[in-house]
Enzyme design. Structure first.
Site: not given
Length: 282
Positions: A51, A123, A192, A198
Protein backbone atom coordinates in the site's frame (compact mmCIF):
# COMPACT_ATOMS: atom_id res chain seq x y z
CA UNK A 1 0.82 -6.64 14.42
CA UNK A 2 -0.19 -10.29 13.89
CA UNK A 3 -2.51 -11.20 11.06
CA UNK A 4 -5.90 -12.75 11.67
CA UNK A 5 -8.18 -14.68 9.35
CA UNK A 6 -11.93 -14.60 8.78
CA UNK A 7 -14.27 -15.19 5.87
CA UNK A 8 -14.26 -12.65 3.06
CA UNK A 9 -17.26 -11.89 0.79
CA UNK A 10 -17.51 -13.73 -2.50
CA UNK A 11 -18.06 -12.55 -6.05
CA UNK A 12 -18.25 -14.12 -9.50
CA UNK A 13 -16.47 -12.55 -12.43
CA UNK A 14 -18.28 -12.09 -15.73
CA UNK A 15 -16.96 -13.11 -19.12
CA UNK A 16 -13.67 -11.54 -20.15
CA UNK A 17 -13.46 -9.12 -23.05
CA UNK A 18 -10.46 -7.08 -24.19
CA UNK A 19 -10.22 -3.86 -22.16
CA UNK A 20 -12.04 -0.98 -23.77
CA UNK A 21 -9.52 1.85 -23.71
CA UNK A 22 -12.06 4.31 -25.07
CA UNK A 23 -14.31 4.00 -22.02
CA UNK A 24 -14.64 7.21 -19.97
CA UNK A 25 -12.78 7.31 -16.67
CA UNK A 26 -14.70 10.16 -15.04
CA UNK A 27 -16.70 8.98 -12.04
CA UNK A 28 -15.08 5.55 -12.00
CA UNK A 29 -12.93 5.27 -8.89
CA UNK A 30 -12.47 2.08 -6.93
CA UNK A 31 -11.77 2.24 -3.19
CA UNK A 32 -10.47 -0.41 -0.81
CA UNK A 33 -12.42 -1.85 2.11
CA UNK A 34 -11.18 -2.47 5.64
CA UNK A 35 -12.35 -6.08 5.73
CA UNK A 36 -11.05 -9.13 7.61
CA UNK A 37 -8.40 -11.23 5.92
CA UNK A 38 -9.58 -14.18 3.84
CA UNK A 39 -9.15 -17.68 5.29
CA UNK A 40 -5.89 -19.39 4.38
CA UNK A 41 -7.66 -21.64 1.86
CA UNK A 42 -8.73 -18.52 -0.09
CA UNK A 43 -5.43 -16.65 0.17
CA UNK A 44 -3.88 -17.98 -3.09
CA UNK A 45 -6.73 -16.29 -4.99
CA UNK A 46 -5.49 -12.84 -3.90
CA UNK A 47 -2.81 -10.70 -5.52
CA UNK A 48 -0.90 -8.71 -2.90
CA UNK A 49 0.98 -5.44 -3.26
CA UNK A 50 2.41 -2.79 -0.97
CA UNK A 51 0.00 0.00 0.00
CA UNK A 52 1.71 3.14 -1.22
CA UNK A 53 1.56 6.38 0.76
CA UNK A 54 1.13 8.66 -2.23
CA UNK A 55 -1.40 10.85 -4.01
CA UNK A 56 -4.16 8.93 -5.79
CA UNK A 57 -4.14 9.78 -9.50
CA UNK A 58 -6.12 8.79 -12.56
CA UNK A 59 -4.79 9.06 -16.08
CA UNK A 60 -7.59 9.67 -18.60
CA UNK A 61 -5.39 9.27 -21.65
CA UNK A 62 -5.00 13.04 -21.86
CA UNK A 63 -4.93 14.46 -18.34
CA UNK A 64 -3.90 13.46 -14.85
CA UNK A 65 -6.52 14.09 -12.16
CA UNK A 66 -6.83 13.61 -8.41
CA UNK A 67 -9.24 11.31 -6.59
CA UNK A 68 -11.78 14.16 -6.48
CA UNK A 69 -11.32 14.99 -10.16
CA UNK A 70 -9.08 18.05 -9.82
CA UNK A 71 -6.47 18.56 -12.51
CA UNK A 72 -2.85 17.69 -11.67
CA UNK A 73 -0.32 19.73 -13.65
CA UNK A 74 3.07 17.98 -13.80
CA UNK A 75 5.70 19.15 -16.33
CA UNK A 76 5.08 18.49 -20.02
CA UNK A 77 7.81 15.82 -20.13
CA UNK A 78 5.97 13.83 -17.41
CA UNK A 79 2.68 13.90 -19.33
CA UNK A 80 4.43 13.02 -22.60
CA UNK A 81 5.73 9.78 -21.03
CA UNK A 82 2.20 8.49 -20.33
CA UNK A 83 0.27 6.41 -22.90
CA UNK A 84 -2.35 8.36 -24.84
CA UNK A 85 -4.75 5.46 -25.34
CA UNK A 86 -4.86 3.71 -21.93
CA UNK A 87 -6.93 4.53 -18.85
CA UNK A 88 -4.87 4.11 -15.69
CA UNK A 89 -5.63 4.09 -11.98
CA UNK A 90 -2.62 4.59 -9.76
CA UNK A 91 -0.73 6.68 -7.29
CA UNK A 92 1.85 9.40 -7.61
CA UNK A 93 4.66 8.26 -5.34
CA UNK A 94 8.02 9.64 -4.24
CA UNK A 95 9.05 6.89 -1.84
CA UNK A 96 8.06 5.78 1.64
CA UNK A 97 7.36 8.49 4.18
CA UNK A 98 7.24 11.34 1.65
CA UNK A 99 3.49 11.90 1.35
CA UNK A 100 3.48 15.44 2.71
CA UNK A 101 6.36 16.52 0.46
CA UNK A 102 4.57 14.98 -2.54
CA UNK A 103 1.20 16.48 -1.62
CA UNK A 104 2.83 19.91 -1.48
CA UNK A 105 4.44 19.34 -4.88
CA UNK A 106 1.14 18.34 -6.49
CA UNK A 107 -0.49 21.54 -5.20
CA UNK A 108 2.37 23.81 -6.27
CA UNK A 109 3.67 25.29 -9.52
CA UNK A 110 7.16 26.04 -10.78
CA UNK A 111 8.90 23.01 -9.22
CA UNK A 112 9.44 21.05 -12.42
CA UNK A 113 12.79 19.54 -11.38
CA UNK A 114 11.21 17.99 -8.27
CA UNK A 115 8.96 15.86 -10.50
CA UNK A 116 12.00 13.77 -11.45
CA UNK A 117 11.61 12.23 -7.97
CA UNK A 118 8.02 11.14 -8.70
CA UNK A 119 6.62 8.02 -10.33
CA UNK A 120 3.11 7.18 -11.43
CA UNK A 121 2.66 3.75 -9.84
CA UNK A 122 -0.11 1.99 -11.77
CA UNK A 123 -2.13 -0.64 -9.95
CA UNK A 124 -5.26 -1.01 -12.10
CA UNK A 125 -7.22 0.02 -15.16
CA UNK A 126 -10.95 0.76 -14.84
CA UNK A 127 -12.26 -1.66 -17.43
CA UNK A 128 -15.50 -3.63 -17.24
CA UNK A 129 -15.81 -7.38 -17.71
CA UNK A 130 -12.33 -8.43 -16.55
CA UNK A 131 -11.21 -9.77 -13.19
CA UNK A 132 -8.26 -8.07 -11.51
CA UNK A 133 -5.70 -10.76 -12.44
CA UNK A 134 -6.68 -10.42 -16.10
CA UNK A 135 -6.53 -6.64 -15.94
CA UNK A 136 -3.07 -6.80 -14.37
CA UNK A 137 -1.85 -9.22 -17.04
CA UNK A 138 -3.21 -6.91 -19.74
CA UNK A 139 -1.39 -3.95 -18.18
CA UNK A 140 1.86 -5.93 -18.02
CA UNK A 141 1.69 -6.47 -21.78
CA UNK A 142 0.45 -2.98 -22.63
CA UNK A 143 3.00 -1.11 -20.50
CA UNK A 144 5.98 -3.41 -21.11
CA UNK A 145 7.75 -0.81 -23.26
CA UNK A 146 7.16 2.08 -20.85
CA UNK A 147 9.83 3.43 -18.52
CA UNK A 148 10.11 6.23 -15.95
CA UNK A 149 8.04 7.88 -14.65
CA UNK A 150 5.49 5.10 -15.28
CA UNK A 151 5.74 1.89 -13.30
CA UNK A 152 3.37 -1.04 -12.78
CA UNK A 153 2.94 -1.99 -9.13
CA UNK A 154 4.32 -5.46 -8.37
CA UNK A 155 1.73 -8.09 -7.38
CA UNK A 156 2.55 -11.21 -5.35
CA UNK A 157 0.72 -14.38 -4.35
CA UNK A 158 1.00 -16.24 -1.06
CA UNK A 159 -0.03 -19.77 -0.14
CA UNK A 160 0.02 -19.35 3.64
CA UNK A 161 -0.92 -16.61 6.08
CA UNK A 162 2.48 -16.99 7.75
CA UNK A 163 4.18 -16.01 4.47
CA UNK A 164 1.84 -13.04 4.10
CA UNK A 165 2.59 -11.99 7.67
CA UNK A 166 6.36 -12.13 7.03
CA UNK A 167 5.98 -9.87 4.00
CA UNK A 168 3.66 -7.52 5.88
CA UNK A 169 6.07 -7.19 8.80
CA UNK A 170 8.97 -6.52 6.43
CA UNK A 171 7.03 -3.71 4.71
CA UNK A 172 6.08 -2.12 8.05
CA UNK A 173 9.66 -2.35 9.38
CA UNK A 174 10.85 -0.67 6.20
CA UNK A 175 8.53 2.30 6.72
CA UNK A 176 5.73 1.14 4.43
CA UNK A 177 2.04 1.75 5.12
CA UNK A 178 0.76 -1.79 4.75
CA UNK A 179 -0.58 -4.13 2.07
CA UNK A 180 -3.39 -4.33 -0.47
CA UNK A 181 -5.06 -7.70 -1.15
CA UNK A 182 -7.03 -7.86 -4.41
CA UNK A 183 -8.98 -11.01 -5.29
CA UNK A 184 -8.12 -12.29 -8.73
CA UNK A 185 -11.71 -12.30 -10.06
CA UNK A 186 -12.72 -8.92 -8.60
CA UNK A 187 -14.30 -6.59 -11.13
CA UNK A 188 -13.44 -2.89 -11.14
CA UNK A 189 -16.33 -1.09 -9.45
CA UNK A 190 -17.08 2.50 -8.52
CA UNK A 191 -16.86 2.89 -4.73
CA UNK A 192 -15.83 0.44 -2.00
CA UNK A 193 -14.90 -2.98 -3.30
CA UNK A 194 -15.25 -5.76 -0.68
CA UNK A 195 -12.78 -7.87 -2.66
CA UNK A 196 -10.05 -5.24 -2.38
CA UNK A 197 -8.74 -5.31 1.19
CA UNK A 198 -6.29 -2.92 2.81
CA UNK A 199 -4.16 -4.16 5.65
CA UNK A 200 -2.25 -1.67 7.78
CA UNK A 201 -1.34 -1.27 11.44
CA UNK A 202 -3.45 0.76 13.84
CA UNK A 203 -2.30 2.45 17.00
CA UNK A 204 -4.40 4.05 19.70
CA UNK A 205 -3.77 6.82 22.17
CA UNK A 206 -5.67 9.42 24.19
CA UNK A 207 -6.24 13.15 24.18
CA UNK A 208 -8.08 15.63 26.36
CA UNK A 209 -10.96 17.68 24.93
CA UNK A 210 -10.13 21.39 25.10
CA UNK A 211 -12.63 22.71 22.55
CA UNK A 212 -14.76 22.08 19.48
CA UNK A 213 -14.88 22.94 15.80
CA UNK A 214 -18.38 23.58 14.46
CA UNK A 215 -19.77 21.17 11.89
CA UNK A 216 -20.58 22.07 8.28
CA UNK A 217 -22.82 20.55 5.64
CA UNK A 218 -24.55 17.45 6.99
CA UNK A 219 -23.07 18.25 10.42
CA UNK A 220 -24.42 21.82 10.53
CA UNK A 221 -25.46 22.67 14.08
CA UNK A 222 -23.41 19.79 15.49
CA UNK A 223 -19.82 19.18 16.52
CA UNK A 224 -17.55 18.89 13.49
CA UNK A 225 -14.34 17.99 15.32
CA UNK A 226 -12.93 17.76 18.82
CA UNK A 227 -9.99 19.99 19.66
CA UNK A 228 -7.66 17.70 21.59
CA UNK A 229 -4.51 18.17 23.61
CA UNK A 230 -2.32 15.08 23.36
CA UNK A 231 -0.25 13.50 26.11
CA UNK A 232 2.88 15.31 24.89
CA UNK A 233 1.10 18.70 24.88
CA UNK A 234 0.58 19.00 21.15
CA UNK A 235 -2.89 19.78 19.82
CA UNK A 236 -4.94 18.62 16.86
CA UNK A 237 -8.55 18.24 15.67
CA UNK A 238 -10.26 14.83 15.65
CA UNK A 239 -13.18 14.80 13.22
CA UNK A 240 -13.79 11.17 12.16
CA UNK A 241 -15.46 8.16 13.74
CA UNK A 242 -18.37 9.92 15.47
CA UNK A 243 -22.04 8.95 15.24
CA UNK A 244 -24.67 11.65 14.72
CA UNK A 245 -25.69 11.29 18.35
CA UNK A 246 -22.09 11.77 19.49
CA UNK A 247 -21.87 14.88 17.34
CA UNK A 248 -25.06 16.26 18.88
CA UNK A 249 -23.80 15.46 22.37
CA UNK A 250 -19.98 15.54 22.18
CA UNK A 251 -17.65 14.66 25.04
CA UNK A 252 -17.40 17.43 27.62
CA UNK A 253 -14.50 19.85 27.88
CA UNK A 254 -11.89 18.17 30.05
CA UNK A 255 -12.94 14.62 29.10
CA UNK A 256 -10.33 12.18 27.82
CA UNK A 257 -11.05 10.28 24.61
CA UNK A 258 -9.35 7.30 22.97
CA UNK A 259 -8.77 7.27 19.21
CA UNK A 260 -7.07 5.09 16.63
CA UNK A 261 -4.56 6.30 14.05
CA UNK A 262 -2.03 4.90 11.60
CA UNK A 263 1.31 6.61 11.59
CA UNK A 264 2.32 10.22 12.15
CA UNK A 265 2.60 13.27 9.94
CA UNK A 266 5.92 15.09 9.48
CA UNK A 267 4.84 17.30 12.40
CA UNK A 268 4.37 14.26 14.62
CA UNK A 269 0.57 14.44 14.71
CA UNK A 270 -1.70 11.36 14.35
CA UNK A 271 -2.63 10.47 10.77
CA UNK A 272 -5.96 8.93 9.76
CA UNK A 273 -7.33 9.34 13.30
CA UNK A 274 -10.79 7.98 14.25
CA UNK A 275 -12.67 8.36 17.51
CA UNK A 276 -13.16 5.17 19.54
CA UNK A 277 -14.66 6.07 22.92
CA UNK A 278 -14.66 8.37 25.91
CA UNK A 279 -12.34 7.16 28.65
CA UNK A 280 -14.34 6.38 31.80
CA UNK A 281 -13.66 8.57 34.83
CA UNK A 282 -11.32 6.91 37.28
Amino acid sequence: MPLTSSLAPSNTATGANPPNSAAPLAGSLQLASSKPLPPESELPRYLVSEKLDGVRARWTGQTLVTRSGNLIAPPAWFIAALPADVLLDGELWAGRGRFEWLSGLVRSRGRDDDWYQVQLMVFDTPQSGLGFAERHKWLQARLSDKTEPLKLVEQRRFQHLSELNDYYQAVIRGGGEGLMLHREDALYIDGRNPLLIKLKPLNDTEGQVIGYRAGKGQFEGMMGALHLRLLDGREFFLGSGFSFDERRHPPAIGAWVTFQYHGLTDKGLPKGARFLRVRPME
